[in-house]
Design an enzyme around this catalytic site. Structure first.
Site, short mmCIF file in Angstrom:
data_model
loop_
_atom_site.label_atom_id
_atom_site.label_comp_id
_atom_site.label_asym_id
_atom_site.label_seq_id
_atom_site.Cartn_x
_atom_site.Cartn_y
_atom_site.Cartn_z
N GLU A 9 0.80 -1.23 0.00
CA GLU A 9 0.00 0.00 0.00
C GLU A 9 0.83 1.27 0.00
O GLU A 9 0.49 2.24 -0.67
CB GLU A 9 -0.93 0.06 1.23
CG GLU A 9 -1.89 -1.10 1.34
CD GLU A 9 -1.41 -2.06 2.38
OE1 GLU A 9 -0.24 -2.48 2.27
OE2 GLU A 9 -2.16 -2.40 3.30
N ASP A 81 -2.08 -5.16 3.65
CA ASP A 81 -2.22 -5.53 5.07
C ASP A 81 -3.12 -6.75 5.25
O ASP A 81 -4.05 -6.98 4.46
CB ASP A 81 -2.81 -4.36 5.87
CG ASP A 81 -1.81 -3.21 6.00
OD1 ASP A 81 -0.61 -3.45 5.81
OD2 ASP A 81 -2.24 -2.08 6.31
N ASP A 83 -5.85 -7.77 6.61
CA ASP A 83 -7.20 -7.60 7.14
C ASP A 83 -8.17 -7.49 5.97
O ASP A 83 -7.78 -7.62 4.81
CB ASP A 83 -7.29 -6.38 8.06
CG ASP A 83 -6.83 -5.09 7.38
OD1 ASP A 83 -6.69 -5.08 6.14
OD2 ASP A 83 -6.59 -4.09 8.08
N GLU A 85 -9.74 -4.97 4.69
CA GLU A 85 -9.46 -3.85 3.79
C GLU A 85 -8.30 -4.19 2.88
O GLU A 85 -8.32 -3.91 1.67
CB GLU A 85 -9.16 -2.60 4.62
CG GLU A 85 -9.62 -1.30 4.01
CD GLU A 85 -11.13 -1.18 3.90
OE1 GLU A 85 -11.58 -0.59 2.91
OE2 GLU A 85 -11.84 -1.68 4.78
N TYR A 321 1.64 -5.99 13.09
CA TYR A 321 0.50 -5.27 12.49
C TYR A 321 -0.38 -4.68 13.58
O TYR A 321 -0.71 -5.35 14.56
CB TYR A 321 -0.30 -6.21 11.61
CG TYR A 321 -1.35 -5.50 10.78
CD1 TYR A 321 -1.00 -4.42 9.98
CD2 TYR A 321 -2.68 -5.92 10.80
CE1 TYR A 321 -1.96 -3.76 9.22
CE2 TYR A 321 -3.64 -5.27 10.04
CZ TYR A 321 -3.27 -4.19 9.25
OH TYR A 321 -4.22 -3.54 8.50
N ARG A 323 -3.51 -3.31 13.51
CA ARG A 323 -4.97 -3.40 13.51
C ARG A 323 -5.36 -4.84 13.82
O ARG A 323 -5.40 -5.69 12.93
CB ARG A 323 -5.56 -2.95 12.16
CG ARG A 323 -5.33 -1.47 11.89
CD ARG A 323 -5.98 -1.00 10.60
NE ARG A 323 -5.68 0.41 10.35
CZ ARG A 323 -4.65 0.84 9.63
NH1 ARG A 323 -3.82 -0.04 9.09
NH2 ARG A 323 -4.44 2.13 9.45
N HIS A 367 -4.59 -13.28 13.61
CA HIS A 367 -3.79 -12.12 13.97
C HIS A 367 -3.09 -12.33 15.31
O HIS A 367 -3.50 -13.13 16.14
CB HIS A 367 -4.67 -10.87 14.07
CG HIS A 367 -5.11 -10.35 12.73
ND1 HIS A 367 -5.87 -9.24 12.58
CD2 HIS A 367 -4.86 -10.82 11.48
CE1 HIS A 367 -6.10 -9.03 11.30
NE2 HIS A 367 -5.51 -9.98 10.61
#
Length: 846
Positions: A9, A81, A83, A85, A321, A323, A367
């Site tokens: 990203e 990432d 997740d 998103e 990470y 989140r 996670h």
């Protein structure tokens, strides 16, 4: 040419990963999403919910570059990432890039940006998880349906530009509900009574009244306290204190009762460490301990995750990470932490077995918690390579992680009950016996004292003297004290995130966005770091909750989050979830279109007359809240700002229906209007108006005269509006006189002929521009009001600096100027701003 393309990203992440991969890989950044639903249309087929995606206008060039890089590659690795998103970003990239290349697409997942983790991820690539993509897509469509269907209703009923959101509206409802609780709160008086006692051995200590004949007792007023004191042989003495009904109390001994030790209970108490951080807990503790906003916490954490240059170690991703909602820790990380603890704090600080923390039902097991990527990078090792905020946040994450694997803290706890007649007083003592994890992570700082109830009793963390049952104690003093219950506190960012988390609203990646949205829409403001709803926020909340109560509430929003989790796990079809929602939503929309209050067209009569035509003034709702307007509109367009002393007998200022019954606006003008000087341009009276940046004075002869003055607050706290002060100096552009004016950021000097001439005189520093030599360095301000220094010849010369230049040459490198630096550590200094020069000197005293 590289055989494989890797897409992440951000450029920072690309830079770090690029160092770990060989020449066969090219690493590029997508800069986030490249596709989304169209901005100006719904973009969702309402029959089958098929979304219509479009390339974002500002990402067309980025996407073209990625397509060019993908041509000729054998493989494309999508490394966004880990997740929902990130998965959606990868899917959108694959959909676009696969049109122009025959390369194989792979999804790589890693929880930390270290060489070991990156290489391991590329050894075991996978396919895109379409269940995750569908969960993200469902959330996006839900938010689009709610936003694009409810917002036009608000535009029609209130004003254009308003919006409502599926989750943001619930957050606003929580804030407004708390505000109503505060407004409806009625304080209650209560009293406490403590005895200052002394035994044979020091120290003296306080014991609090807790029981009367074995039952809990708390005096509710002065009379009850006096009765208790009288039975104990004391007389209550009071005098007026500050505030309504406040008393300062003391007790005078007449014939003091006997205070005897009735029982002593001593035990050992263990206090276990907290689990390592998940996203919400990091945001809360960073707010409490470091004063960070949620947005700032996530921005700084993102930088630590993507990597920083750490001396000989090169670029290193310092944390995992950020989140996540899982406190899980990998076995390797636990083993490394235990080795570090044993070496640094001793084996006594290690528990017998590694600590494993329970994972919440909704947490994503894949996670890990937020932790340092390696115990090699202790805070003291990386401090010199990090910014101040980065170091503080990294230290917080490090300490919490290390503490989570340490031994429990041990306290010796003592409780002493003391009898005095039919009353029992109690003293609690607590002494730290073994610090354990508290040696690393100070939990006391993790509590926000503003969130506690008013409690003036002493802390249990105190030492009590050696006593035995039956000992008679000397009462040194009795300490009566009056208290009043306090209203619930307004939400801070930390406590609002906690409330959202506890109610299952939102997920780790959405908290910062929720808070930013309700603030950007002017639905809430932050005062003393606490959220208060604006007049507009109260109104929008009332309208939305009344019409959509079954959707805009905590329970339903939490249920939708659970359904999104089920979609991600493959247990629920995403179209079924949307269809179920739309049935309920369509019914609410149809009813709201008919029944929602038409605030825009409401006009409530008042007892005021128009000062231009004599007709009655009415109370209306406008862009900046309530205002008075002439009922003769459009023949008379007179308006007046609603003074703060308006008598509207309603606890909720957004409730115009109740206001209509008793709208009585005082005739006296506000203090600003009384003290305002006539217009310096035409001599007419100045009147109070309200604009985008708050109240201001405008000439009453508008539009013939467009003169205005800024309203400011003086040192005495009173509002005032200073007239422009004409100077003898002429404008270099039009030869009119210059004048001192009041702006958003204070006083400034500009041409008196504004707006015909827009010349603004910059404050000079006395330093010639080091780049062009033609101009001088002057003070300027950014759009956000931040002070910086630039060349007076801008835009021909682009020299800028955040530090104030000083007209002294550097004796070491012969630079043409030094800059000011003021820090707590070194004080006021002049330093050289050149990249390879470290010269500094103390500034002379002013």
């Amino acid at each position: 040419m590289a055989k494989a393309l890797v897409i992440v990203e951000s450029p920072a992440k690309a830079k770090t990963i690029n160092k770990f991969l060989g020449r066969d890989f090219t690493v590029k950044a997508s800069m986030g999403h490249v596709r989304d639903l169209p901005k100006r249309t719904l973009g969702v087929e309402e029959e089958d919910f098929e979304p219509e995606y479009a390339v974002l206008p500002d990402k067309k060039k980025t996407l073209a570059d990625l397509k060019k890089a993908a041509k000729g590659c054998e493989a494309v690795y999508l490394a966004a990432d880990p997740d929902r998103e990130g998965e959606a970003i990868c899917w959108h990239l694959q959909e676009e890039l696969s049109k122009g290349t025959g390369a194989d697409f792979h999804r790589v997942l890693f929880n930390e940006i270290t060489k070991k983790a990156i290489l391991a991820a590329f050894e075991t690539p996978a396919a895109i998880d379409m269940h995750k993509v569908e969960a993200q897509q469902t959330r996006r469509i839900l938010d689009r349906l709610v936003g694009y269907k409810i917002s036009p209703l608000l535009w029609d009923k209130v004003r254009r530009g308003l919006s409502a959101g599926r989750v943001q509206s619930v957050a606003l409802r929580i804030i407004c509900r708390r505000e109503r609780e505060i407004r409806e709160f009625r304080r209650r008086e209560y009293w406490s009574l403590a005895a200052r006692l002394a035994g044979k051995n020091p120290p003296e200590f306080n014991a609090k009244l807790v029981l009367c004949e074995g039952k809990k007792v708390e005096p509710v007023d002065c009379a009850e306290t006096a009765t208790v004191l009288e039975e104990l042989g004391y007389k209550l003495v009071t005098e007026p204190g500050e505030g309504e009904g406040a008393l300062i109390a003391s007790a005078e001994g007449v014939a003091p009762a006997e205070f005897k030790v009735a029982s002593i209970q001593a035990r050992e108490k263990k206090k276990n460490p907290f689990p390592p951080f998940i996203t919400s807990k990091l945001q809360q503790d960073a707010a409490r301990q470091l004063g960070f906003t949620v947005k700032k916490t996530m921005r700084v954490a993102q930088g630590l995750y993507e990597g920083r240059e750490i001396g000989d170690a090169g670029t290193v991703g310092l944390i995992t990470y950020m989140r996540t909602d899982s406190p899980r820790i990998s076995d390797d990380a636990i083993a490394a932490a235990r080795d570090y603890i044993a070496e640094t704090y001793g084996k006594d600080s290690l528990p017998e077995k590694p600590r494993v923390y329970k994972v919440a039902k909704q947490a994503q097991e894949a996670h890990e918690a937020i932790r340092p990527t390696s115990t090699e990078f202790a805070p003291e090792r990386v401090e010199a390579h990090l910014g101040r905020d980065e170091f503080r946040l990294y230290s917080l994450i490090w300490n919490r992680f290390i503490a989570s694997q340490m031994a429990s803290a041990v306290f010796d706890v003592t409780r002493i009950d003391i009898d005095a007649g039919r009353y029992t007083f109690r003293a609690n003592g607590q002494v730290l016996k073994f610090s354990g994890w508290l040696a690393v992570y100070n939990v006391g700082k993790a509590e926000d004292p503003r969130d506690r109830e008013d409690d003036d009793t002493e802390s249990d963390d105190k030492s009590l003297p050696q006593l035995t049952e039956g000992d008679v104690l000397d009462p040194e003093a009795l300490l009566p004290k009056q208290h009043f219950t306090q209203p619930p506190p307004r939400f801070s960012e930390a406590t609002l995130v906690k409330e959202l988390e506890e109610n299952g609203i939102g997920r780790p990646s959405t908290y910062a966005t929720i808070l930013a949205t309700i603030m950007n829409k002017d639905y809430v403001v932050k005062e003393n770091r606490r959220f208060s709803p604006t007049e507009l926020g109260l109104l929008v909340n009332e309208l939305v909750v009344t019409s959509f109560d079954d959707i805009i509430n905590n329970g339903y929003t939490a249920q939708m989050e659970q359904k999104l989790d089920r979609i991600e796990e493959g247990q629920l079809a995403w179209r079924d979830a949307l269809a179920e929602f739309k049935v309920k939503f369509d019914k609410d929309l149809e009813r709201a279109a008919k029944e929602m209050r038409d605030v825009k067209r409401e006009a409530i009569p008042t007892d005021q007359d128009c000062d231009k035509c004599g007709k009655t003034m009415v109370l209306k709702w406008g862009r900046f809240g309530q205002f008075l307007a002439c009922s003769g509109y459009p023949d008379c367009k007179n308006t007046r700002d609603l003074a703060e002393d308006a008598e509207i007998e309603s606890d909720d200022s957004s409730d115009l229906k109740s206001a209509a019954k008793t709208a009585k606006v005082k005739a006296a003008p506000s203090q600003v209007e009384v003290e305002a000087e006539p217009c310096e341009k035409c001599g007419e009276a100045m009147v109070l108006r309200r604009g985008r940046y708050g109240p201001f004075l405008a000439c009453s002869s508008y539009p013939d005269c467009k003169n205005t003055r800024k309203v400011t607050t003086g040192k005495d706290g009173k509002a005032e509006a200073k007239a422009d002060v004409l100077l003898d100096e002429e404008c270099p552009k039009c030869s009119s006189k210059l004048s001192v004016k009041q702006g958003r950021f204070g006083e400034f000097t500009a041409c008196s002929s504004y707006p015909k001439c827009r010349f603004v005189k910059m404050k000079e520093t006395g330093v010639a521009c080091p780049e062009c030599s033609a101009g001088n360095v002057v003070e300027r301000r950014s759009k956000r009001g931040k002070l910086f220094f630039g060349c007076s010849e801008f835009p021909d010369c682009n020299f800028v600096t955040w530090k104030k230049p000083v007209g002294k040459k550097c004796p070491d490198c012969n630079a043409s100027y030094l800059v000011e630096r003021i820090t707590k550590k070194t004080g006021h200094q002049f330093i050289c701003d050149s990249e390879n020069c470290g010269y500094s000197e103390d500034a002379p005293p002013e």
